[in-house]
Scaffold this motif. Structure first.
Motif, PDB file in Angstrom:
ATOM      1  N   PRO A 183      13.269 -11.156   7.230  1.00 58.49           N
ATOM      2  CA  PRO A 183      14.597 -10.835   7.216  1.00 58.49           C
ATOM      3  C   PRO A 183      15.143 -10.393   5.553  1.00 58.49           C
ATOM      4  N   ALA A 184      14.597 -11.505   4.675  1.00 53.76           N
ATOM      5  CA  ALA A 184      14.884 -10.942   3.457  1.00 53.76           C
ATOM      6  C   ALA A 184      14.389  -9.761   2.774  1.00 53.76           C
ATOM      7  N   ALA A 185      13.070  -9.634   3.253  1.00 52.16           N
ATOM      8  CA  ALA A 185      12.417  -8.372   2.811  1.00 52.16           C
ATOM      9  C   ALA A 185      12.904  -7.044   3.348  1.00 52.16           C
ATOM     10  N   VAL A 186      13.449  -7.305   4.576  1.00 50.51           N
ATOM     11  CA  VAL A 186      14.201  -5.867   5.279  1.00 50.51           C
ATOM     12  C   VAL A 186      15.542  -5.662   4.407  1.00 50.51           C
ATOM     13  N   SER A 187      16.253  -6.771   4.034  1.00 51.30           N
ATOM     14  CA  SER A 187      17.405  -6.691   3.636  1.00 51.30           C
ATOM     15  C   SER A 187      17.258  -5.868   2.144  1.00 51.30           C
ATOM     16  N   ALA A 204      19.335   0.689   3.670  1.00 50.85           N
ATOM     17  CA  ALA A 204      19.440   1.117   5.159  1.00 50.85           C
ATOM     18  C   ALA A 204      18.946   2.362   5.563  1.00 50.85           C
ATOM     19  N   SER A 205      19.163   3.187   4.558  1.00 48.32           N
ATOM     20  CA  SER A 205      18.455   4.631   4.571  1.00 48.32           C
ATOM     21  C   SER A 205      17.146   4.808   4.786  1.00 48.32           C
ATOM     22  N   ALA A 259      18.716  -7.585  10.042  1.00 47.93           N
ATOM     23  CA  ALA A 259      18.013  -8.609  10.697  1.00 47.93           C
ATOM     24  C   ALA A 259      18.804  -9.872  10.902  1.00 47.93           C
ATOM     25  N   TRP A 260      19.518 -10.042   9.803  1.00 42.82           N
ATOM     26  CA  TRP A 260      20.601 -11.161   9.870  1.00 42.82           C
ATOM     27  C   TRP A 260      21.374 -11.306  11.194  1.00 42.82           C
TER      28      TRP A 260
END
Length: 699
Positions: A208-212, A216-217, A230-231
C-alpha cells in the motif's frame, strides 16, 4: 500429503477457475507493472479488489512455465501441501506423532479446503501463510528466540498482502500466547513483540505504501476502493465492510449477512450451507479444547501443551466468531481458514482425551461422548443431503457405535490391539462424512460452483445460502442472487453451467461474457464438458497454456447476444492501434474477454459496478490519445448495465455522453443478420450496444 496431492490435483484440468484472477495472472505475465499492482488488464486501467501477493506468486510460475491451469495452480497446490506439512510438524512437537497424523488427515480431508485448494482464489496461500506464522510463533514461545517470532510476523504480514484484514484474524491469539507462555522475562517478551510488530507493519504495508508513492495518473485504479487508493480498500471493502456490511459487501444495518452462507449468527457454521463444508468435527474440537485445558490443570505458565491448545483454540474461536457474525460478504470457502485450528485440536486434544480415558476413571465418559456427538452430527449432515449416498449415514452409525463400545470394553487390560482397532474405527467413522464430501470435488460430482464460489459435496440448503444481504464482488451480484438462488452460489443441476460460471445476474446473461460458465468462454454444460470444449481458461494468443480452441473458444451468446467469436474478431480487426480492445461495465465481463483474447480490456466500474474508475474526463483522454475506440453499454446483465444503476452520477454521465457522441456499431457488422438484429432490438430490452469512439467525436 500424498492423499491431499491427489485430492487437490486429480482431474484438475476440468475444474473451472475464477476468471477474475485468471485474467489478472495473464496480465501479469504480459506486464511487470500489472504484476506489481495486481491489475486486471495488462494496460493497467484497474486492479482486482485484493492485494496482489497471490497473483505475484501465480504470475511468476506462469512466466517461468507458461500460462495455463497447471502452471497457475502448481504454486497453490504446493502451498496447500506445505500447510499440511507445517501443521503436522507443529502438532508433533507438542502432542506426538499420532496426534500430528490425525491433525494432518483432518486438514487434508476438510471438504471446503479440498474445494478451494483446487481453485485460484487467494485463500489457499492465505491459510499457508497464517499456519506458518502460528507455527513459528509457537516455536518462538518454546525456544525463546527472536528470529522465529519475526518470521511469524512476516508471514502474517504477507497474509495481509494476500487478503488484507482476514490475514490478521488469528493474530491476537498467536501473539497473546507468546506474551503469556514464553519463558523469557516480561520486559524481554514485550520488547520482542514490539520488534515483531515493526516487522509485521513492514511486511503488511510495503505494498500500500508503494502504491501511494505512485501518482494516481500513473497507476491503475485500485479496484474495490471508493477513491482509487489501497488504504481505502484496506479499511473499507476488505476491512470493516466484511464484518459490518456495506462498502460494497451487502448486508449491514443488522441485515443478517452478505449472502452465500446464510444468516449471520452463532449457528451459521452449522447451517444447511456451511455445515457440510466445515462443521463435521467442530463439536469434537470444542470438547477436546475444553478437556485438554482442564487436563493441563495448574501447569507452569510456560507449559507448551497448554500454549498450543490456547493458540489453536484461539485460532478456531476467532475465526468461528468472525465468520459467524460477519454481515458483509461471506462466501463458504472463507471457512477453510477454520480447518487448521479444528485439525490441530482434534489431533492434540483428541490424544489427550484418549490418554485420560485410559488412565483416569473420572474421564472415562468424555471421549465416548465426544465421539458420539461427532457421529450424531455426521448423520444429521448426511441426512440433509437427501438422496445422496444414503448408505453412508447408517454405516457411520453402526461403525461409531461399535467403536465406542470397543473403547469401553477394551479400555483396560492387555488387549491393546483391540483398543487400537476401536480407536481406528472411531477415526474412520468420524472422517467418513467429510471424506465423501471431499472426494466429490475431484470426482466431479459435487454441487459447488467452480471458480467463483467452490464448495464440496451435494447441494443442500434449499436456497438458504443467501442470508439477506447483497452479494459481494468476489463471486456474487448486487442483490445477492448468484447461481439461481442455490446455497453457496451453486447452480441448480449441480455442475451444469447453463447461465454462466457465476449464475444469472438479476438483469439477464452477462454482456461480453461467454454464456458457458468456464473461463475461456465454453458453452454451458458440466465442468468436464466445458473443459473439453474450450480449455479451462481459454488459450492465449501465444498458444501456450491450456488446450482448447484459439481465443478460448468463446461460443456462447455473449456480447450483444451474437456469436462472441465474430464480435471479438471484429474488435481485433478494427482495434486500429488502440491500447485496449474494448471497455465494458464490469470486471466479470472484462476478465473473461481478457482470458479469451489475451488483450487488455477495460473494466469501467469494477466488480459490482460501484467503482469510480472510468470518468468522463478519463474516457475523453483515452479517446483523444487513440488508446480506446470501442465501448459497450446497455444490457441488464453484469457486462452491460451494472454501472448505469450506480447511484453515483459518474457512470450515468459517461453513458449519456457516449450515447450522444459515439457511433453505434450495427450487429450485422460482426456477423448478425439484419433480420435478427431488428428482431432482437425490438424484443430484448437488455440488449447491449457497441459504440465506436474516435478523436473526432470529442469536437
Amino acid at each position: 500429503m500424498l492423499l491431499a496431492a491427489v485430492l487437490y490435483s486429480w482431474n484438475l484440468s476440468s475444474s473451472g477457475l475464477n476468471s477474475f484472477y485468471s485474467a489478472a495472472v495473464l496480465s501479469g505475465t504480459q506486464s511487470w507493472k500489472a504484476w506489481f499492482f495486481g491489475s486486471l488488464d495488462a494496460g493497467n486501467f484497474m486492479t482486482v479488489d485484493k492485494p496482489p501477493f497471490v497473483l505475484m506468486v501465480m504470475g511468476l510460475s506462469c512466466r517461468v512455465f507458461g500460462y495455463g491451469t497447471w502452471q497457475m495452480m502448481a504454486s497453490l497446490i504446493a502451498s496447500a501441501l506445505g500447510t499440511i506439512w507445517i501443521l503436522h510438524s507443529s502438532v508433533k512437537r507438542v502432542f506426538g506423532h499420532a496426534a500430528a497424523t490425525v491433525a494432518a488427515l483432518v486438514l487434508a480431508l476438510t471438504p471446503i479446503t479440498v474445494a478451494i485448494n483446487r481453485d485460484n482464489n487467494p485463500d489457499t496461500l492465505l491459510v499457508f501463510l497464517m499456519v506458518a506464522g502460528a507455527a513459528l510463533a509457537l516455536r518462538a514461545t518454546r525456544d525463546g528466540r527472536l528470529l522465529p517470532l519475526i518470521g511469524s510476523a512476516v508471514c502474517f504480514g504477507l497474509a495481509f498482502n494476500t487478503k488484507m484484514l482476514q490475514g490478521y484474524i488469528a493474530l491476537p491469539a498467536v501473539f497473546a500466547v507468546y506474551l503469556y507462555a514464553s519463558r523469557l522475562g516480561l520486559v524481554k517478551r514485550i520488547v520482542n513483540l514490539l520488534i515483531a510488530g515493526v516487522a509485521l507493519a513492514v511486511a503488511s504495508f510495503w505494498w500500500p505504501a508503494a502504491v501511494s508513492l505512485v501518482p494516481a495518473s500513473e497507476r491503475p485504479y485500485i479496484g474495490g476502493s471508493t477513491d482509487g487508493t489501497a488504504w481505502n480498500l484496506i479499511m473499507g471493502y476488505n476491512g470493516l465492510g466484511r464484518v459490518f456490511g456495506g462498502e460494497g459487501n451487502g448486508g449491514g444495518g443488522g441485515g443478517g449477512g452478505g449472502g452465500f452462507s446464510g444468516t449471520a449468527g452463532l449457528g451459521r457454521m452449522f447451517n444447511d450451507t456451511l455445515g457440510g463444508q466445515i462443521s463435521w468435527l467442530l463439536p469434537f474440537a470444542g470438547i477436546a479444547l475444553v478437556g485438554g485445558l482442564v487436563l493441563c490443570g495448574r501447569a507452569p505458565r510456560t507449559d507448551l501443551t497448554r500454549a498450543a491448545l490456547v493458540l489453536w483454540g484461539g485460532w478456531t474461536a476467532l475465526h468461528f466468531l468472525t465468520f459467524s457474525m460477519a454481515e458483509g460478504t461471506m462466501h463458504p470457502y472463507y471457512t477453510t481458514a477454520l480447518a487448521p485450528g479444528i485439525a490441530a485440536l482434534c489431533g492434540g486434544g483428541g490424544v489427550m482425551l484418549l490418554r485420560a480415558f485410559r488412565a483416569d476413571k473420572r474421564w472415562v465418559w468424555v471421549l465416548p461422548v465426544a465421539l458420539g456427538v461427532t457421529g450424531i452430527w455426521s448423520i444429521v449432515l448426511l441426512r440433509r443431503a437427501s438422496g445422496w449416498n444414503t448408505w453412508l449415514w447408517p454405516t457411520i452409525a453402526v461403525v461409531m457405535a461399535l467403536a465406542i463400545a470397543g473403547l469401553i470394553v477394551f479400555r483396560s487390560g492387555r488387549r491393546i490391539q483391540l483398543l487400537a482397532a476401536s480407536v481406528a474405527a472411531a477415526i474412520v467413522a468420524a472422517l467418513a462424512g467429510p471424506t465423501a464430501y471431499a472426494a466429490s470435488v475431484p470426482a466431479g460430482s459435487g454441487g459447488g460452483m467452480g471458480g467463483t464460489n467452490p464448495t464440496a459435496g451435494p447441494t443442500t440448503g434449499g436456497g438458504m445460502g443467501f442470508g439477506g444481504g447483497g452479494g459481494g464482488r468476489t463471486g456474487g451480484f448486487p442483490g445477492g442472487n448468484a447461481g439461481g438462488g442455490m446455497p453457496g452460489g451453486q447452480q441448480q443441476g449441480g455442475q451444469t453451467g447453463q447461465d454462466g460460471q457465476m449464475g444469472t445476474p438479476p438483469g439477464g446473461a452477462p454482456s461480453g461474457a461467454p454464456s458457458g460458465g468456464m473461463p475461456g468462454g465454453q458453452q454451458g454444460g458440466t465442468q468436464q464438458e466445458g473443459a473439453q470444449q474450450g480449455g479451462d481458461m481459454g488459450t492465449p494468443p501465444s498458444g501456450t497454456g491450456t488446450t482448447g480452441t484459439p481465443g478460448g473458444g468463446a461460443q456462447g451468446g455473449g456480447m450483444g447476444g451474437g456469436a462472441d467469436t465474430e464480435l471479438i474478431s471484429y474488435l481485433e480487426k478494427h482495434q486500429d492501434g488502440a491500447k485496449w480492445l474494448l471497455a465494458v461495465s464490469s470486471s466479470q465481463s472484462a476478465a473473461q474477454l481478457i482470458v479469451s483474447t489475451g488483450k487488455p480490456v477495460i473494466s469501467m466500474w469494477g466488480w459490482s459496478g460501484t467503482d469510480k474508475a472510468m470518468t468522463l474526463a478519463k474516457l475523453k483522454e483515452l479517446v483523444k490519445k487513440g488508446e480506446l475506440h470501442y465501448i459497450q453499454l446497455g444490457g441488464g446483465g453484469m457486462g452491460g448495465g451494472m454501472g448505469q444503476g450506480n447511484s453515483d452520477s459518474v457512470s450515468s454521465e459517461v453513458t449519456a455522453w457516449v450515447q450522444k457522441n459515439a457511433t453505434a456499431v450495427k450487429e450485422s457488422a460482426y456477423g448478425k443478420s439484419a433480420t435478427s438484429e431488428s428482431s432482437s432490438s425490438t424484443t430484448d430490452s437488455n440488449q447491449s450496444t457497441l459504440y465506436r469512439l474516435d478523436p473526432s467525436d470529442l469536437n
